[in-house]
Design an enzyme around this catalytic site. Sequence first.
Site, PDB file in Angstrom:
ATOM      1  CG  HIS A   1       1.021   5.100  -2.056  1.00  0.00           C
ATOM      2  ND1 HIS A   1       2.297   5.195  -2.958  1.00  0.00           N
ATOM      3  CD2 HIS A   1       0.521   3.941  -2.041  1.00  0.00           C
ATOM      4  CE1 HIS A   1       2.454   3.757  -3.216  1.00  0.00           C
ATOM      5  NE2 HIS A   1       1.529   3.066  -2.853  1.00  0.00           N
TER       6      HIS A   1
ATOM      7  CG  ASP B   1       3.572   7.982  -3.964  1.00  0.00           C
ATOM      8  OD1 ASP B   1       2.288   7.672  -4.042  1.00  0.00           O
ATOM      9  OD2 ASP B   1       4.346   7.213  -3.785  1.00  0.00           O
TER      10      ASP B   1
ATOM     11  CB  SER C   1       2.284   0.397  -1.435  1.00  0.00           C
ATOM     12  OG  SER C   1       1.182   0.716  -2.285  1.00  0.00           O
TER      13      SER C   1
END
Length: 365
Positions: free
Chosen positions: A333, A330, A37
């Site tokens: 990340h 978040d 991600s």
Amino acid sequence: MLHACNLLLLIMPAMAVGTNYSQLNNSAYIAFIFGDSLVDAGNNDYIFTLSKADSPPYGIDFSPSGGRPTGRFTNGKTISDIIGQLLGAKSFSPPYLAPSTHGSTILGGVNYASGAAGILNDTGSLFIGRISLDTQISYFENTRGELVGMLGEKNAEEFLRKIIFSVTIGANDFLNNYLEPIVSIPERARISPDKFERIMIVQFRRQLQKLYSLGARKFIISAVGPIGCIPYDRVINLVPRGSCAESSNELARAYNALLRDLIVELNTELFGAFFVYANAYDSVLEIIQNFGSYGFENADDPCCGDVIPPVPCSVRSNMCQDRSKYVFWDAYHPTEAANNIIAKQFLDGDQRFVYPINVRQLFLL
């Protein structure tokens, strides 16, 4: 503007295109991107998964989309996006699973990364859907076949020798596998940290050798960052503000030591290949420990969402007023502001952050 060679691809047979191959490979930066991600550009938007970034406010600062979500797990650009932009890439590498990522589009690079993905195939199973690194490599095999169809085998091989292959993966193998709360307890009782890290390295060696066998020659391999410092891991380990979960960071450091050794070995063993080790651990830790010096005001909390109680980033969650002042977007990340610093350290940094040469030097080889 459509590149001259792309026009040729539309109107000439493959053999004729091959004779004009020199027009295709100029000085433009082109990358094939693999990973999780941290660099996913939207592949998870096309699969059933609990790991998604397809709704606001994700992408709020991503100017090419007008602030709409693109599947990137941050508020703006990823590290890979920024490096490409700084090196003159004509566009961002599109997600492989996007219906339009075929034909002349792939000549500008492709992104295969997937949120929740890992080196090990069972990593991220809690999120149901994800594209493991093995599967990402199989997708690249499809892309390679398409390149051969357009350029011919010899020209496709020459094209791939000059492309950057960026691989950012490994954190989920700890966070969403070996360290996963409760469900990982039996595995940790059976497999020691040292053994687990070596299992990862053996698998990763095989995967990198597979990419090499398919024509990859220029590699950027990212280390695992200080996972014990991300908001999620700090909270589940009950770590006070300003501190990190040392047990998690120790796993990352031990793995990274093995990874750096692997990079040295592959640079010796694989003829014509050049592997660069991007030290994400020291790069991110440097920002966290000296966040004020980099213009940040908060290196503990996520800008979007809460960790106590656990509320993921969404249109309904709390969001900080100034995203440029937060290290973390978040619970997992970095913000685009942090990604900018990391990208520049990889691009032009010294051997503390990138080894044995930096990304700009690799690009110019």
